[in-house]
Design a protein around this motif. Structure first.
Motif, short mmCIF file in Angstrom:
data_model
loop_
_atom_site.label_atom_id
_atom_site.label_comp_id
_atom_site.label_asym_id
_atom_site.label_seq_id
_atom_site.Cartn_x
_atom_site.Cartn_y
_atom_site.Cartn_z
N SER A 129 -8.53 2.85 6.84
CA SER A 129 -7.93 1.81 6.01
C SER A 129 -7.87 2.21 4.55
CB SER A 129 -8.70 0.49 6.16
OG SER A 129 -9.99 0.57 5.55
N TRP A 130 -8.50 3.32 4.19
CA TRP A 130 -8.51 3.79 2.81
C TRP A 130 -7.43 4.86 2.55
CZ3 TRP A 130 -14.49 4.83 3.18
CH2 TRP A 130 -15.14 3.59 3.35
N VAL A 131 -6.62 5.17 3.56
CA VAL A 131 -5.55 6.15 3.42
C VAL A 131 -4.32 5.48 2.80
CG1 VAL A 131 -4.03 7.75 4.63
CG2 VAL A 131 -6.40 7.44 5.42
N ALA A 132 -3.76 6.09 1.79
CA ALA A 132 -2.56 5.56 1.13
C ALA A 132 -1.35 5.75 2.05
CB ALA A 132 -2.32 6.29 -0.19
N PRO A 133 -0.31 4.92 1.87
CA PRO A 133 0.92 5.12 2.64
C PRO A 133 1.42 6.56 2.50
CG PRO A 133 1.00 3.03 1.48
CD PRO A 133 -0.23 3.74 0.99
N GLY A 134 1.75 7.17 3.62
CA GLY A 134 2.19 8.55 3.63
C GLY A 134 1.07 9.56 3.55
N GLY A 135 -0.18 9.08 3.56
CA GLY A 135 -1.32 9.96 3.39
C GLY A 135 -1.86 10.52 4.70
#
Length: 227
Positions: A129-135
């Motif tokens: 849940s801590w991954v940015a969009p596109g990450g």
């Protein structure tokens, strides 16, 4: 079975002989293999320990946050960063990863054998849940073998293989099943074996699970609904 991987457990680990050995090792080869092709951005090393992987990421141009529950490990990590001239590129956070929430999301979230005081797969849900969009999410963990290992100790079997705590292990299938294929792309889902030098200086075999996923660029990451 209740986990015991709390602050006292990890302080004891990093203050002892095993902690000294872990502090002097090379960056995890799976990190180098999986991340070298990525464009550097912001990164979180969740359960960074003494900072080996965080330092490697910083040396490659990433702006890194290293989070760990152990004061001893983070003190060592800070000293190592200063010695390498990388302290400006890394922020160290003392955090219980079973409860902590970062203020931002990251282009890369990675973890290497970390296991806080919550079930292992739930931990992977949290850091996803801590991954940015596109990450990118990169998980390197202990491969699960249902051989009845102790849930509290890292041991070695008669063949020299590491026997991690059962609750600190997983399989590639059990990890990828947590993620909705409409929301995540599985780039890597591998189970591998490699040989390293153990605490006594003798070769020992480590069984790893490696999962790399990318999140959609236009939406927040989501998990498969579970009953």
């Amino acid at each position: 079975m209740t986990h015991s991987f709390d602050k006292d457990y990890w302080e004891g680990t990093w203050s002892g002989e095993r902690g000294a050995m872990m502090s002097s090792g090379d960056p995890n080869p799976h990190l180098i293999d999986q991340v070298s092709e990525l464009e550097p951005g912001t990164a979180l090393d969740a359960g960074c320990g003494a900072g080996t992987e965080a330092l490697w990421l910083a040396s490659q141009g990433w702006n890194v946050t290293g989070a760990d529950i152990s004061d001893t490990a983070l003190d060592t990590a800070q000293d190592r960063a200063a010695a390498l001239g990388l302290e400006r590129h890394i922020r160290w956070v003392r955090a219980d990863l079973s409860a902590w929430q970062p203020e931002t999301r990251f282009d890369l979230v990675t973890t290497h054998y970390a296991h806080p005081a919550i079930p292992q797969l739930e931990f992977y849900d949290r850091i996803a849940s801590w991954v940015a969009p596109g990450g990118t999410l990169l998980i390197v963990g202990h491969l699960h073998h249902d051989h009845g290992q102790s849930p509290k100790n890292h041991n070695h079997d008669e063949h020299g293989h590491t026997a991690p705590p059962v609750e600190a292990s997983a399989t590639a299938a059990s990890i990828t099943a947590r993620f909705d294929p409409d929301e995540w792309t599985v780039m890597t889902a591998e189970e591998s074996r490699r040989t390293i030098l153990g605490p006594s200086g003798h070769p020992t075999t480590v069984d790893d699970v490696v999962v790399r996923l990318t999140s959609p660029a236009s939406a927040a990451p989501a998990h498969r609904e579970r009953a």
